[in-house]
Design an enzyme around this catalytic site. Structure first.
Site, mmCIF file in Angstrom:
data_model
loop_
_atom_site.group_PDB
_atom_site.id
_atom_site.type_symbol
_atom_site.label_atom_id
_atom_site.label_comp_id
_atom_site.label_asym_id
_atom_site.label_seq_id
_atom_site.Cartn_x
_atom_site.Cartn_y
_atom_site.Cartn_z
ATOM 1 N N THR A 139 0.816 -1.214 0.000
ATOM 2 C CA THR A 139 0.000 0.000 0.000
ATOM 3 C C THR A 139 0.855 1.273 0.000
ATOM 4 N N SER A 145 -6.440 0.045 -2.333
ATOM 5 C CA SER A 145 -7.326 -0.907 -3.022
ATOM 6 C C SER A 145 -6.872 -1.138 -4.457
ATOM 7 N N GLY A 178 2.840 -3.018 8.141
ATOM 8 C CA GLY A 178 3.101 -3.357 9.540
ATOM 9 C C GLY A 178 4.538 -3.835 9.701
ATOM 10 N N ARG A 291 -25.211 -10.894 35.661
ATOM 11 C CA ARG A 291 -25.904 -9.625 35.869
ATOM 12 C C ARG A 291 -27.404 -9.838 36.070
ATOM 13 N N ARG A 314 -30.348 -10.787 20.755
ATOM 14 C CA ARG A 314 -29.140 -10.074 20.326
ATOM 15 C C ARG A 314 -27.898 -10.953 20.476
ATOM 16 N N GLY A 382 -23.198 -0.624 31.047
ATOM 17 C CA GLY A 382 -22.140 0.360 31.331
ATOM 18 C C GLY A 382 -20.782 -0.297 31.528
ATOM 19 N N THR A 403 -10.804 -3.326 6.843
ATOM 20 C CA THR A 403 -10.121 -2.505 5.830
ATOM 21 C C THR A 403 -8.870 -3.201 5.299
ATOM 22 N N GLU A 405 -6.071 -5.950 4.174
ATOM 23 C CA GLU A 405 -6.194 -7.113 3.280
ATOM 24 C C GLU A 405 -7.377 -6.948 2.332
HETATM 25 C C1 LIG Z 1 7.200 -14.909 17.752
HETATM 26 C C2 LIG Z 1 7.213 -15.913 16.672
HETATM 27 C C3 LIG Z 1 5.849 -16.395 16.323
HETATM 28 C C4 LIG Z 1 5.950 -17.411 15.238
HETATM 29 C C5 LIG Z 1 4.661 -17.744 14.649
HETATM 30 C C6 LIG Z 1 3.849 -16.537 14.310
HETATM 31 C C7 LIG Z 1 2.774 -16.882 13.339
HETATM 32 C C8 LIG Z 1 2.026 -15.648 13.012
HETATM 33 C C9 LIG Z 1 1.120 -15.952 11.886
HETATM 34 C C10 LIG Z 1 0.255 -14.803 11.620
HETATM 35 C C11 LIG Z 1 -0.637 -15.155 10.460
HETATM 36 C C12 LIG Z 1 -1.293 -14.300 9.834
HETATM 37 C C13 LIG Z 1 -1.234 -12.906 10.269
HETATM 38 C C14 LIG Z 1 -1.706 -12.012 9.244
HETATM 39 C C15 LIG Z 1 -1.562 -10.657 9.776
HETATM 40 C C16 LIG Z 1 -2.645 -9.832 9.254
HETATM 41 C C17 LIG Z 1 -2.298 -8.433 9.433
HETATM 42 C C18 LIG Z 1 -2.861 -7.724 8.276
HETATM 43 C C19 LIG Z 1 -1.961 -6.659 7.837
HETATM 44 C C20 LIG Z 1 -2.479 -6.084 6.602
HETATM 45 C C21 LIG Z 1 -1.879 -6.265 5.445
HETATM 46 C C22 LIG Z 1 -2.404 -5.628 4.209
HETATM 47 O O1 LIG Z 1 -3.393 -4.955 4.197
HETATM 48 S S1 LIG Z 1 -1.483 -5.910 2.813
HETATM 49 C C23 LIG Z 1 -2.258 -5.018 1.519
HETATM 50 C C24 LIG Z 1 -3.528 -5.673 1.064
HETATM 51 N N1 LIG Z 1 -4.077 -4.970 -0.060
HETATM 52 C C25 LIG Z 1 -5.179 -5.330 -0.635
HETATM 53 O O2 LIG Z 1 -5.815 -6.268 -0.225
HETATM 54 C C26 LIG Z 1 -5.562 -4.539 -1.848
HETATM 55 C C27 LIG Z 1 -6.958 -4.832 -2.312
HETATM 56 N N2 LIG Z 1 -7.010 -4.842 -3.770
HETATM 57 C C28 LIG Z 1 -6.892 -5.994 -4.492
HETATM 58 O O3 LIG Z 1 -6.730 -7.058 -3.930
HETATM 59 C C29 LIG Z 1 -7.011 -5.955 -5.985
HETATM 60 O O4 LIG Z 1 -6.365 -4.971 -6.599
HETATM 61 C C30 LIG Z 1 -8.475 -6.036 -6.451
HETATM 62 C C31 LIG Z 1 -9.055 -7.317 -5.882
HETATM 63 C C32 LIG Z 1 -9.290 -4.885 -5.957
HETATM 64 C C33 LIG Z 1 -8.555 -6.154 -7.993
HETATM 65 O O5 LIG Z 1 -8.363 -4.983 -8.600
HETATM 66 P P1 LIG Z 1 -8.636 -4.796 -10.213
HETATM 67 O O6 LIG Z 1 -7.789 -3.639 -10.611
HETATM 68 O O7 LIG Z 1 -10.044 -4.790 -10.537
HETATM 69 O O8 LIG Z 1 -8.147 -6.087 -10.842
HETATM 70 P P2 LIG Z 1 -6.747 -6.532 -11.308
HETATM 71 O O9 LIG Z 1 -5.756 -6.208 -10.256
HETATM 72 O O10 LIG Z 1 -6.499 -5.964 -12.667
HETATM 73 O O11 LIG Z 1 -7.002 -8.089 -11.405
HETATM 74 C C34 LIG Z 1 -7.780 -8.613 -12.459
HETATM 75 C C35 LIG Z 1 -7.986 -10.108 -12.356
HETATM 76 O O12 LIG Z 1 -7.276 -10.711 -11.255
HETATM 77 C C36 LIG Z 1 -8.234 -11.320 -10.388
HETATM 78 N N3 LIG Z 1 -7.766 -11.212 -9.007
HETATM 79 C C37 LIG Z 1 -7.713 -10.090 -8.258
HETATM 80 N N4 LIG Z 1 -7.247 -10.411 -7.044
HETATM 81 C C38 LIG Z 1 -6.981 -11.732 -7.060
HETATM 82 C C39 LIG Z 1 -6.482 -12.638 -6.090
HETATM 83 N N5 LIG Z 1 -6.166 -12.240 -4.841
HETATM 84 N N6 LIG Z 1 -6.339 -13.917 -6.428
HETATM 85 C C40 LIG Z 1 -6.662 -14.342 -7.653
HETATM 86 N N7 LIG Z 1 -7.152 -13.536 -8.639
HETATM 87 C C41 LIG Z 1 -7.303 -12.251 -8.325
HETATM 88 C C42 LIG Z 1 -9.487 -10.561 -10.611
HETATM 89 O O13 LIG Z 1 -10.620 -11.310 -10.203
HETATM 90 C C43 LIG Z 1 -9.438 -10.360 -12.093
HETATM 91 O O14 LIG Z 1 -9.799 -11.567 -12.719
HETATM 92 P P3 LIG Z 1 -10.600 -11.596 -14.094
HETATM 93 O O15 LIG Z 1 -10.754 -13.032 -14.415
HETATM 94 O O16 LIG Z 1 -9.769 -10.822 -15.080
HETATM 95 O O17 LIG Z 1 -11.918 -10.920 -13.817
HETATM 96 C C1 LIG Z 2 -4.179 -1.611 10.539
HETATM 97 C C2 LIG Z 2 -3.778 -1.673 9.098
HETATM 98 C C3 LIG Z 2 -2.689 -2.457 8.730
HETATM 99 C C4 LIG Z 2 -2.273 -2.483 7.401
HETATM 100 N N1 LIG Z 2 -1.171 -3.216 7.071
HETATM 101 C C5 LIG Z 2 -0.701 -3.186 5.794
HETATM 102 C C6 LIG Z 2 0.499 -3.896 5.436
HETATM 103 O O1 LIG Z 2 1.113 -4.565 6.258
HETATM 104 N N2 LIG Z 2 0.941 -3.804 4.168
HETATM 105 C C7 LIG Z 2 0.290 -3.079 3.225
HETATM 106 O O2 LIG Z 2 0.756 -3.049 2.096
HETATM 107 N N3 LIG Z 2 -0.873 -2.427 3.528
HETATM 108 C C8 LIG Z 2 -1.363 -2.457 4.774
HETATM 109 N N4 LIG Z 2 -2.530 -1.792 5.098
HETATM 110 C C9 LIG Z 2 -3.232 -1.039 4.056
HETATM 111 C C10 LIG Z 2 -4.539 -1.699 3.635
HETATM 112 O O3 LIG Z 2 -4.306 -2.854 2.894
HETATM 113 C C11 LIG Z 2 -5.374 -0.711 2.835
HETATM 114 O O4 LIG Z 2 -5.697 0.379 3.683
HETATM 115 C C12 LIG Z 2 -6.626 -1.381 2.317
HETATM 116 O O5 LIG Z 2 -6.308 -2.276 1.265
HETATM 117 C C13 LIG Z 2 -7.691 -0.366 1.824
HETATM 118 O O6 LIG Z 2 -7.182 0.450 0.845
HETATM 119 P P1 LIG Z 2 -7.283 2.063 0.910
HETATM 120 O O7 LIG Z 2 -6.745 2.483 2.220
HETATM 121 O O8 LIG Z 2 -6.652 2.534 -0.331
HETATM 122 O O9 LIG Z 2 -8.820 2.363 0.896
HETATM 123 P P2 LIG Z 2 -9.619 3.128 -0.259
HETATM 124 O O10 LIG Z 2 -9.667 2.248 -1.459
HETATM 125 O O11 LIG Z 2 -9.095 4.483 -0.443
HETATM 126 O O12 LIG Z 2 -11.052 3.159 0.399
HETATM 127 C C14 LIG Z 2 -11.759 4.345 0.765
HETATM 128 C C15 LIG Z 2 -13.260 4.143 0.496
HETATM 129 O O13 LIG Z 2 -13.468 4.040 -0.895
HETATM 130 C C16 LIG Z 2 -14.278 2.907 -1.215
HETATM 131 N N5 LIG Z 2 -13.843 2.379 -2.528
HETATM 132 C C17 LIG Z 2 -12.589 2.268 -3.024
HETATM 133 N N6 LIG Z 2 -12.613 1.733 -4.248
HETATM 134 C C18 LIG Z 2 -13.896 1.502 -4.559
HETATM 135 C C19 LIG Z 2 -14.574 0.954 -5.692
HETATM 136 N N7 LIG Z 2 -13.908 0.494 -6.755
HETATM 137 N N8 LIG Z 2 -15.921 0.856 -5.664
HETATM 138 C C20 LIG Z 2 -16.611 1.276 -4.578
HETATM 139 N N9 LIG Z 2 -16.030 1.796 -3.476
HETATM 140 C C21 LIG Z 2 -14.685 1.913 -3.467
HETATM 141 C C22 LIG Z 2 -13.988 1.918 -0.096
HETATM 142 O O14 LIG Z 2 -15.082 1.024 0.075
HETATM 143 C C23 LIG Z 2 -13.817 2.857 1.106
HETATM 144 O O15 LIG Z 2 -15.113 3.119 1.624
HETATM 145 C C24 LIG Z 2 -2.974 -1.754 6.413
HETATM 146 C C25 LIG Z 2 -4.104 -0.998 6.785
HETATM 147 C C26 LIG Z 2 -4.501 -0.940 8.099
HETATM 148 C C27 LIG Z 2 -5.697 -0.128 8.479
#
Ligand SMILES: CCCCCCCCCC/C=C\CCCCCCC/C=C/C(=O)SCCNC(=O)CCNC(=O)[C@H](O)C(C)(C)COP(=O)(O)OP(=O)(O)OC[C@H]1O[C@@H](n2cnc3c(N)ncnc32)[C@H](O)[C@@H]1OP(=O)(O)O
Ligand SMILES: Cc1cc2nc3c(=O)[nH]c(=O)nc-3n(C[C@H](O)[C@H](O)[C@H](O)COP(=O)(O)OP(=O)(O)OC[C@H]3O[C@@H](n4cnc5c(N)ncnc54)[C@H](O)[C@@H]3O)c2cc1C
Length: 645
Positions: A139, A145, A178, A291, A314, A382, A403, A405
């Site tokens: 990000t 997104s 993160g 309670r 609820r 409360g 939000t 992932e």
């Molecule tokens: C001390 C030692 C301990 C040891 C052990 C510890 C163990 C710990 C384990 C912990 C485990 C887990 C912890 C997890 C922690 C969680 C913390 C979370 C932190 C947060 C991280 C983040 O947020 S990372 C950033 C994430 N970002 C997003 O998710 C972005 C969202 N946007 C998208 O995913 C895509 O862009 C979107 C889906 C919106 C698609 O956009 P679009 O532009 O429309 O499409 P394209 O990109 O062009 O893609 C087109 C085609 O691709 C298909 N597609 C899209 N996504 C996927 C996918 N994920 N997989 C497969 N295919 C995909 C899409 O459907 C299109 O297909 P088509 O056929 O062409 O229609």
């Molecule tokens: C606690 C936390 C930890 C995170 N950790 C990581 C990390 O480790 N690595 C990393 O890379 N990222 C990380 N992120 C970022 C996170 O993945 C993004 O914030 C998330 O994917 C949402 O994207 P954005 O912030 O761009 O939201 P935006 O896309 O800007 O969303 C804003 C609003 O617009 C709307 N919107 C956007 N697009 C559309 C559309 N096409 N149609 C309709 N509505 C739409 C959404 O629904 C939302 O209401 C983290 C975020 C948080 C809050």
């Protein structure tokens, strides 16, 4: 509980099922139950893992304490030679968001899923020994997104055989990752690949961020924390980073696999939802049994609030959802394992379904859970607002799951694309399979009539399933027909996006209901266990039917009379679950340490402990507060003077 009065003993005696067997069902197997139980006790008995002071620590102290816990956790993992499964449970019960989550949960999986063999051999041994610490830097300030809209570039320089990773603008700064802010030495950075002046889309690159000697950022990299987040304590144990960069090393994988890490993490988030939800429900259920308000007859005891039908209406659907999400999480894990094996054999055929299921269920379960934690706070009146209830912190830590992932609405729109594609292919050679197989019976589902005539008819799983299938099929077909009226499909998709999101929610709810019903078809031992799970399954489904009655009625999937009968059946199910409520939350087997809640204590000894907790607040360190002499005393003196005038 030796020597301790159990205030909930009467409640526990009412249970009509074998709680020990239910614990096994909840854990997934006897092996997982025993392992979890052992690790939960290990964590609870270790003073370093104390967490009751988080709300009162300053950001710096909180963060340093998290570093201490992570280092101690790693030390214990090595000393005790814990397996990966045990280490992961240890992380779960330590219950504190930290950089290690991103290292193990995203950095390592990204390398495993996207790096070449050679790269894996170089980086994985270092990552496994934590000789490097990694994060997932996708990000940016300007785009989250829209992954294809990322601005950071990775330009290959054939002269030096290097990639130049460049964030040319403020909005291209990596923002949120993160662990990036203060800890990570390395990152998988997502950037637009440029070779020979040509762009090749977004790819992941392993980038070293900080020196392994003195932890200073490498030349050309500006790096820091993005600032305080929602809630005291809560997710502020995590450093979320901002960076603008310099240079690095390469990767080259198919586009679909670049998304693989997100599919993996979304799958883990679904299982995690059942944990957060069950935790909030456990607190609210135990407290609701302790309670009492109103209803005293002739000086007798008042009514336990859990006996009010509104409280049950609820609370019990949330309890049912905790079990429902548990089972759908188990199934999703299986689906993910299956798709991973296929991908390794270059079979990409099930990836779209895996993407739709992980995206949709991540959205459905996290939205529900975040709302449910807040509802549990209100269910505790409360006292739920006190940090010692554990609920405010749980909410603050949990709510960003809606939000990160992938924003939950953006993810539902992905499900909608998959659904619309499925509908458009009906009647062609390509038959719908897996979670859309029901669409294959679309002709029947478009005209079938629900057979319910009396409330008990709603207990038939086939009746429930058909009503849910009819509702989803009819909503999907209706929106597909509307879409077909637009000359430009993308314009139509934007215009109809609210309807599309509703159809996606219906589809995801159907998946959860059908996986719960499938679970009940398995052999489940233990007196009364299957019966209780059957009741919870019916509560989960009928509560959705009640809450989304508009969908079911407007599509003609059921009649108003049948909707009203479903509600009658729900009330009857609440009465049947009521004597089992405490035992059903005991089956989660949570220690008091993990729950972190005075209201949810196993022994129900709430009031004396609330009183004790209050006295621990730093404000109570002195009887007369700091600031009295500067601000209160002069005020009182002025008032005294005014009063004389
Ligand atoms: C001390 C030692 C301990 C040891 C052990 C510890 C163990 C710990 C384990 C912990 C485990 C887990 C912890 C997890 C922690 C969680 C913390 C979370 C932190 C947060 C991280 C983040 O947020 S990372 C950033 C994430 N970002 C997003 O998710 C972005 C969202 N946007 C998208 O995913 C895509 O862009 C979107 C889906 C919106 C698609 O956009 P679009 O532009 O429309 O499409 P394209 O990109 O062009 O893609 C087109 C085609 O691709 C298909 N597609 C899209 N996504 C996927 C996918 N994920 N997989 C497969 N295919 C995909 C899409 O459907 C299109 O297909 P088509 O056929 O062409 O229609
Ligand atoms: C606690 C936390 C930890 C995170 N950790 C990581 C990390 O480790 N690595 C990393 O890379 N990222 C990380 N992120 C970022 C996170 O993945 C993004 O914030 C998330 O994917 C949402 O994207 P954005 O912030 O761009 O939201 P935006 O896309 O800007 O969303 C804003 C609003 O617009 C709307 N919107 C956007 N697009 C559309 C559309 N096409 N149609 C309709 N509505 C739409 C959404 O629904 C939302 O209401 C983290 C975020 C948080 C809050």
């Amino acid at each position: 509980m030796d020597g301790v009065v159990d205030h909930l003993a009467d409640e526990r005696n009412k249970a009509q099922f074998d709680v020990e067997e239910m614990k096994i069902v909840w854990a997934g197997s006897r092996h997982v139950f025993e392992l979890s139980d052992r690790i939960a006790r290990l964590v609870a008995s270790d003073p370093v893992f104390r967490k009751d002071n988080r709300a009162t620590l300053s950001r710096k102290d909180l963060f340093k304490n998290t570093l201490r816990k992570a280092a101690h956790a790693w030390k214990r993992i090595i000393e005790l030679r814990l397996s990966e499964e045990e280490a992961s449970k240890l992380r779960f019960y330590v219950d504190e968001a930290a950089f290690t989550d991103l290292h193990w949960g995203m950095f390592v999986p990204a390398i495993k899923g996207q790096a070449t063999e050679e790269q894996q051999q170089k980086w994985l041994p270092l990552a496994y020994k934590m000789q490097i610490i990694g994060c997932y830097a996708q990000t940016e300030l300007g785009h989250g997104s829209n992954v294809q809209g990322l601005e950071t570039t990775a330009t290959f320089d054939p002269q030096t055989d290097e990639f130049d990773i460049h964030s040319p603008t403020l909005t291209s700064s990596k923002w949120w990752p993160g662990g990036l802010g203060k800890v990570s030495t390395h990152a998988v950075v997502y950037a637009r690949l440029i070779t020979d002046g040509q762009e090749h889309g977004v790819h992941g690159f392993i980038v070293q961020l900080r020196s392994l000697d003195d932890h200073l950022p490498l030349p050309g990299i500006t790096i820091g924390d993005i600032g305080m987040k929602f809630g005291n304590g809560a997710y502020n144990t995590m450093d979320n980073g901002v960076t603008r960069n310099g240079k690095c090393v390469r990767s080259n994988v198919p586009r679909q696999l670049i998304y693989g890490t997100m599919v993996f993490v979304r799958q883990t988030i679904v299982s995690d939802a059942s944990c957060a939800l069950s935790r909030a429900v456990c607190i609210a259920t135990r407290y609701s049994a302790v309670r009492r308000q109103f209803g005293s007859q002739n000086g007798g005891v008042e009514t336990q609030v859990i006996d009010y039908k509104t409280q049950q209406n609820r609370l019990f659907p949330l309890l049912a959802a905790a079990y429902a999400f548990r089972f759908v999480g188990e199934w999703l894990k299986w689906l993910y394992t299956d798709v991973t094996q296929r991908l390794q054999a270059n079979d990409f055929s099930t990836l779209p379904e895996a993407h739709a299921c992980t995206a949709g269920l991540k959205s459905l379960t996290t939205t529900f859970t975040a709302d449910a934690i807040e509802e549990c706070r209100k269910l505790c009146g409360g006292h739920g607002y006190l940090c010692s209830s554990g609920l405010p912190e749980l909410f603050a830590v949990y709510v960003p799951a809606c939000t990160y992932e992938g924003d939950n609405v953006v993810l539902l729109l992905q499900v909608a694309r998959f659904l619309m594609k499925t509908v458009s292919q009906l009647g062609s050679e390509k038959k719908p399979v897996g979670t859309t197989a029901y669409m294959g019976r679309v002709e029947h589902l478009m005209q079938c009539r629900c057979s319910v005539q009396k409330a008990e008819d709603w207990l038939n799983p086939n009746t429930i399933l058909e009503a849910f299938e009819a509702r989803t099929a009819r909503m999907s077909v209706a929106v597909a027909q509307k879409l077909a009226q637009f000359a430009n499909p993308e314009e139509g998709f934007l215009e109809l996006s609210p309807n599309l999101v509703e159809a996606s929610v219906a589809h995801c709810q159907l998946i959860v209901v059908s996986k719960f019903i499938e679970k009940l078809q398995q052999d489940i031992p233990g007196k009364g266990v299957k019966e209780l799970l059957g009741m919870l399954c019916n509560i989960y489904a009928l509560n959705i039917l009640h809450k989304h009655l508009g969908d079911f009625l407007s599509t003609g999937s059921i009649t108003p009379k049948q909707g009203s009968l479903a509600n009658d059946q729900l009330r009857s199910l609440y009465s049947q679950v009521r004597p089992n409520a405490i035992a059903l939350v005991d089956a989660f087997n949570y220690t008091d340490h993990y729950l972190g809640s005075v209201l949810g204590r196993y022994d129900g000894n709430v009031y004396p402990k609330l009183y004790e907790e209050a006295w621990k607040d730093p404000l109570n360190d002195s009887v007369v507060p700091d600031g009295y002499h500067e601000y209160i005393r002069p005020l009182l003196k002025n008032q005294l003077r005014n009063a004389r005038l």
